[in-house]
Structures are given as C-alpha cells and as structure tokens.
Design an enzyme around this catalytic site. Structure first.
Site, short mmCIF file in Angstrom:
data_model
loop_
_atom_site.label_atom_id
_atom_site.label_comp_id
_atom_site.label_asym_id
_atom_site.label_seq_id
_atom_site.Cartn_x
_atom_site.Cartn_y
_atom_site.Cartn_z
CD GLU A 258 -120.97 0.99 -69.36
OE1 GLU A 258 -120.97 -0.24 -69.18
OE2 GLU A 258 -119.94 1.69 -69.33
CB THR A 302 -117.44 -2.83 -68.81
OG1 THR A 302 -118.14 -1.61 -69.00
CG2 THR A 302 -118.46 -3.92 -68.51
CG HIS A 419 -120.67 3.02 -73.20
ND1 HIS A 419 -119.81 3.71 -74.04
CD2 HIS A 419 -119.94 2.03 -72.63
CE1 HIS A 419 -118.61 3.16 -73.97
NE2 HIS A 419 -118.67 2.14 -73.12
CG ASP A 480 -119.33 0.21 -65.54
OD1 ASP A 480 -119.76 1.38 -65.39
OD2 ASP A 480 -119.08 -0.29 -66.65
CG HIS A 481 -116.34 2.47 -65.69
ND1 HIS A 481 -116.75 3.42 -66.60
CD2 HIS A 481 -116.57 1.27 -66.30
CE1 HIS A 481 -117.17 2.83 -67.70
NE2 HIS A 481 -117.09 1.52 -67.55
#
Ligand code: GP9
Ligand code: MN
Length: 710
Positions: A258, A302, A419, A480-481
């Site tokens: 994440e 996500t 996160h 993911d980013h």
C-alpha cells in the site's frame, strides 16, 4: 395534543410530521440494520442530519399542487415510495451488505441479482416500525381525524420550502466533502455515500450515473472493438524466450504494498535501512526487479492499480473503474485466464470491508473464487487501523485459509497499514528505528509504517520458507501508488538529498516510481535489477509469460517488460508520459538527464509528438473498451466468459475444505500435502496484538452477516 392535531390538519403540518417520521425511520435503519461504520462526532452529526434535506426536498414538491385531492395523495405517495425504497434497501443489505443500485433494481446486474423470494425471508419483527406510521396516518385520514386542508400554499411559499431544502442539502454536501474529499467523484464505497448523503441521494446519484453508462453502452458497436483490437495487436510484444515459462506451474503470490514508493528501497535514515528485508529481496539473485517502473493510477488509487494489474487496461479518467463500471463490466483478467488455462485457484486476502472499492462485486466479474475480507479476521480493539487489519496480522491470520487452497493458486494480499495518515500504535513501532524529523507528520510517519510493512513481509516470507510454499511459488511484489502527495514532496526533498526551493513538477513525476519485483526462487539465479521503463498495465502480460502462458489472443494495453519489443513509453492517467530520456508534463518536455526543460531538435520534437499521440490514443481506446463494455463482444480462443453468479464469498474456508475432502489424496492444498496438519505453527510473528482478546471498540466495522460461520 390538541395543538399537534391542529398542526397536522394544515398542509405544512402534515408535511413536517412526515419529514420527521421519515427522518426517524432512516435513523432507525442507520443504527439497526445498516452498518455504516460512522466514527467520531462529526460523522455522527452528518449521519443525523443527512436524511432531512433530501426528504424535505422531495416532499416539498407536493406543495405545488393546489387542490387538496391532489396534494394529499401525492404527499402520501411520496412518503410511501420513499419508505419502500428505504425498506427494500434494508432487506437487500441483510443479504448483500450493500445498497441497491439502479442496475440491481432493474435486474440488469448479473453480480447481485436483486431481491428474490429468499431475500424476503430476511424480514425481521422490528420491520413493522418502518410501516406503522403510514398505516396509522391513513387510518386517521379515513376517520377524518386528520382532515384535508383546503388552503393551498402560495407559490412563493412552496418555492421557499424547496429552496430551503436545497440549501440544507448544500450544507450537508459540504460537510460530507469536508470529512471525505472527492466523495462523489471517487465513489469508493456505496456505504460511504449513504453514510454521508442518505439513501435517496445515493439512489438519485446512481440513477444519473447509470443512465450515462447505459447510453454509452447501448451505442457500442463491434467496429469499435475492432479498432481496439487492431491497436493492441499492433503493440503486442512477443515473449523473451529466455524468460518465457521460467515460473511455469508455480503458485503466484501477489503482495500489494500500500502507498509504497520506490524511493523507500535502499533508503537509509539515521544510517538505518527503512526496509531492510525488501532491500535484501531487491538485490537477491532470485529476484527480477525494476527500478524504472511507474504507477499509472487515477482517482481510483488502489482499485485502479488492481484493475491494471488484473486486466492490463487502464483505469478511468475520472472516478474508479471498479466502483463505477466494475459491477457489470466484462473482464478477461488474471484470475479467469489462469484458472482456465492452467487450473489456478484464485483468492484475495484483505483486512478491510468487502464493499470498499466495490470489490465484493468486481471480484466476481474477474472470476476470483475466494475473497477473504475483514469479516474473516478478528479486527477488534487495536488489531486494525483505519483501513483494516494491521499487516502483520493480515499475513499471520491468512495462513489458516491459504493452506486449504488447491495448488497452484493465485493469491493476492492487499496490505493497508502503510496508508495515509500513516498512524501506527506505539506497540507496533520498532524502538530501534528512528524516523526523519522533517516536521511534516505524514512524511515522518510514512517511514515508520513502511518499516512496519517490511517487517510483516519478512515474517510472511519466513513462513513461506518454513512451510515449503516458497520453493514452488512466484512472489510478485509491487507498490500501488504514491504515499506522499505532490504537495508534500517539498517536505520530503531534504530527506532525498534535494533542495525544496528548486523542487519542480519534473521531480514530482520522478517520484511516481513504485517497486515491482518478481521473486522466483531457484530460477537459475539470473535475477537482477532491470532498468526498463514500464508501468502497471505491463504487469499482466509479463507475469503470464513468466508462467508460460501466451497472451497474444487477449486485448491488453501493456506489454511484457522482458520482451525486446516492449515499448518504453509510460503513460500517466492524465496523458503525461515518461520515456527513458524525456518526461512530458502538460505538454512541457523535460530532459531526464538534466531535469530541466529539454532543448529539442526538430526530429526529437516530431518523435515526442508521436509519443504523445500514442499515449492519447491508448488511453482513449482503453476508455472506450471499458466504458462501452466492448469485451462482451470479444471471444478469445478458449476463453469462457465469467459468470459472476457462480461466485459467493461467504463460507470460504468451508468451501475449500469441502474441495479438499472431495479430492481426497488428489488434493493439492498445502494442508493436504502436510498430512492434513495445519501449518499455522510455522508462522511466527511479533505482533503484540495477537493475544489481545479485546473486542471493545471495532475500529472498522465488520459488515458481513456471515462472519460468525467462518
Ligand atoms: C482500502 C485500501 C485503500 O481497502 O485498498 O485504498 P486507497 O485509499 O489506497 O485507494
Ligand atoms: Mn492504495
């Protein structure tokens, strides 16, 4: 009492009573039947007020009818219809832990089939409370206790009611935006829209959206599919023969890191590595890693990453593809391809509620056989943070399910602890790790949660090795980013040895690199760090080729990163792009070497213009494919369309055990191979929450009603 009686006998009086009654019924539903997971005073406040504005708005339309014999039936009709909508959602929620969309109501959705006879069996004695007021009022009207008021409201007064309700709705909406920015544009979870705006507003919103999608889809033709196919055929890159099939037949374990950016890899803070374990993997001879790999997500974050990795098509320009189209889209993605071509069992492990990003519906369309969501885990007390179960617990608590899956399996673990806002309880912090001191909490905490994620991964890998899964698996790890947003990158600058004063858009773009690693133990020790430029759409063909599965027949927008024909042009969702030499941002071309605006020859300009055209074209073709659901017209060789009705995510463990039993000595699950003994003891975690049996405060709401049978 008398006063109330008199009041009800006026039009405004009855209107007010009905609005209040509906408000109470909605609140009753919020606190008994729906599980909306409101936390904090502000969210409760929004919850309390949200049904009021829309209800008043809808009911106020009755005021425009002057004659009593029209006004009263309309007002009551609206009240009854509104109650019916609420009540149907209550019943629907009991079965699906989700709200009814227009597609489910009209029977268009194949995922959730709407209400059936069996759902009507889901009634509860307290349901009477949803209807009793209507019966009472109708009876009172019949016996003239409530009398019709002949005096109509003056037009300007009716208008005042409507506009006041609208204004109130505006206040509601801005509160919602304050607490949850981009609530409507990102649409991450239907539950959230209901929580913030109410059932009516949600239904209205969904109506507008689904109307738009339906129109697009109706107009779709096969020719449009041909156009897409022609493009993807042309960009297809054939596999590199030295890599094709090197992981054939292995389990695939995907680890979704994440918000994890590439700059964390090999990063040292106060002379300590942030992610020592990932670093060791990164440099291992068993790992094929990439250091110029970019995320390509849009607002769907996500879910966009998941979509690209599963299907090799882009997310949407606006909103999340999972949330807006995913319930009804035709996918030809990884779980189905792997199952049909090579007999893979597929599963997702994720410690958040299933409805987040609409996963409960989308996974069925992708052909996922198992989805172990928050309801399968103990997330009570300090075991979870805002987005779900802490990572160390996710891995540890998943083993009891994983070991029962038939091999080979394709299993995806979606972590959450790293996160935003990167908060972690002190008990989970490594006291030996000293983070940065930038003064920006998000940046400073980011390293702490990334460090925690790294430790959780190490524990999981130890288990994989001990249990024997490691040797016959391919473990794919990716970020993911971004975790640190562009606006915060200046706080990060000094940590990266840069000067925040001359930080540019170019620097922001370079930070969109995320890790991608294929760990393939005993694959000849040829692993290394590749400098090839690529992005998330490229993962699926790369992975399939490693598994020895050809991809030419599928429509995919990415290409195999190991292929000599792979085009090193990475599109961002906003049409910016990166190549090995240049970075194009809003039409400005930067040189990667200098980080400054590039001085280009005519020829280079021409070439970059072509690149931009290519990027624009691939994004728009991907959008047309998904928005118009063109894959429903496409039948690649040997591919059987996924039927979402075949999937059901309750009782996952029982289902897997049943298959084990049925297969007997042919069962290939780890559990069976281990002489029908659990491998849970092979797992060792230092997670302090493990033995905490506190069930006092659930930080996230468990919404699956089947939770206790698992
Ligand atoms: C939630 C998680 C987070 O379940 O996957 O999604 P994000 O906010 O990163 O898009
Ligand atoms: Mn994410």
């Amino acid at each position: 009492m008398k006063k109330l009686g008199k009041f009800v006998n006026t039009r405004i009086g009855l209107f007010t009573v009905l609005v209040v009654l509906f408000w109470l019924k909605t609140l009753f539903a919020y606190f008994t039947d729906f599980k909306l997971g409101a936390t904090g005073l502000f969210q409760y406040l929004i919850l309390l007020i949200n049904p009021l504005a829309v209800t008043a708005l809808i009911y106020s339309f009755a005021f425009y009818l002057k004659r009593a014999r029209f006004f009263y039936p309309l007002l009551m009709g609206l009240h009854i219809a509104n109650t019916l909508l609420l009540y149907l959602n209550v019943i629907y929620f009991r079965e699906f832990t989700d709200f009814m969309t227009i597609a489910t109501m009209t029977g268009y959705s194949k995922v959730n089939q709407g209400l059936s006879g069996s759902s009507l069996a889901l009634t509860d004695p307290h349901d009477i409370l949803y209807w009793v007021d209507i019966v009472v009022i109708l009876v009172l009207m019949l016996f003239r206790v409530i009398r019709f008021d002949k005096r109509a409201l003056a037009s300007h007064l009716s208008f005042a009611f409507t506009s006041m309700s609208l204004a109130l709705f505006g206040v509601n909406l801005s509160f919602a935006e304050m607490d949850r920015p981009q609530l409507l544009t990102r649409t991450f979870d239907r539950t959230y829209i209901v929580k913030y705006l109410g059932v009516d507003a949600f239904t209205g919103y969904d109506l507008v959206k689904s109307e738009h999608i339906n129109n697009l889809r109706k107009s779709a033709t096969k020719e449009e599919l041909e156009k897409v196919k022609k493009f993807t055929d042309k960009i297809y890159a054939k596999p590199n023969s030295s890599m094709f099939g090197i992981a054939k037949g292995r389990n695939v374990i995907i680890i979704h890191l994440e918000s994890f950016q590439q700059f964390l890899i090999d990063k040292k803070i106060n002379n300590q590595e942030v992610t020592p374990f990932l670093n060791s993997l990164y440099h291992s001879k068993d790992t094929y890693a990439f250091d110029n790999f970019f995320h390509q997500v849009g607002q769907g974050k996500t879910s966009d990453a998941e979509n690209m990795l599963e299907t090799s098509t882009f997310g949407l320009q606006q909103g999340s593809l999972f949330a807006t189209l995913g319930s009804d889209n035709t996918f030809q993605g990884a779980p189905a391809i792997l199952n049909q071509r090579a007999g893979y069992t597929s599963a997702v492990f994720h410690g958040n509620v299933a409805s987040f990003w609409n996963r409960n519906n989308v996974y069925k369309n992708l052909g996922y056989q198992y989805f172990f969501d928050a309801s399968y885990y103990d997330t009570s007390g300090d075991k979870a943070t805002g987005y779900g179960l802490k990572d160390k617990l996710l891995f540890n608590d998943s083993v009891k399910y994983l070991q029962h899956l038939q091999q080979p399996f394709y299993a995806k673990f979606i972590t959450v602890t790293n996160h935003f806002p990167y908060t972690l309880d002190d008990e989970d912090k490594d006291s030996n790790f000293q983070t940065t001191d930038t003064g920006d909490d998000n940046v400073d905490n980011y390293f702490v949660t990334a460090h925690y994620l790294d430790q959780s991964l190490q524990e999981f890998f130890n288990y994989l090795k001990k249990s024997g899964l490691y040797e016959n698996s391919l473990i794919m790890i990716y970020g993911d980013h971004y975790g640190i947003s562009n606006s915060e990158n200046t706080s990060l600058a000094s940590v990266l040895g840069k000067n925040s004063d001359d930080w540019t858009d170019f620097d922001n773009a370079q930070l969109q690199r995320v890790p991608l690693m294929f760990v393939i133990p005993n694959s000849g020790g040829q692993g290394k760090i590749y400098h090839t430029y690529g992005g998330e759409v490229d993962v699926l063909p790369t992975l399939l080729h490693l598994l020895g599965i050809s991809t030419h027949r599928y429509i995919q927008f990415g290409t195999d990163l190991f292929s000599k024909q792979h085009k090193q042009l990475v599109a961002f969702r906003n049409q910016d792009f990166v190549t090995p030499h240049y970075t194009s941002l809003s039409g400005k071309i930067y040189s990667n070497k200098t980080g400054k605006l590039a001085k280009l020859t005519k020829k280079q300009q021409e070439k970059l213009k072509k690149d931009q055209e290519f990027v624009t074209k691939e994004l728009s073709l991907s959008d047309s494919l998904n928005e118009k659901n063109l894959l429903r017209f496409y039948h690649p060789k040997g591919f059987k369309a996924v039927n979402p009705a075949n999937y059901n995510y309750s009782n996952g463990l029982k289902r897997a055990e049943k298959i084990e039993k049925k297969k007997g000595h042919k069962s290939t699950s780890l559990y069976s191979k281990n002489g029908n003994k659990s491998t849970a003891n092979d797992y060792s975690t230092d997670a302090p929450e493990r033995d905490h049996s506190s069930t006092d405060s659930n930080r996230i709401q468990i919404t699956n009603p089947d939770a206790n049978n698992k």
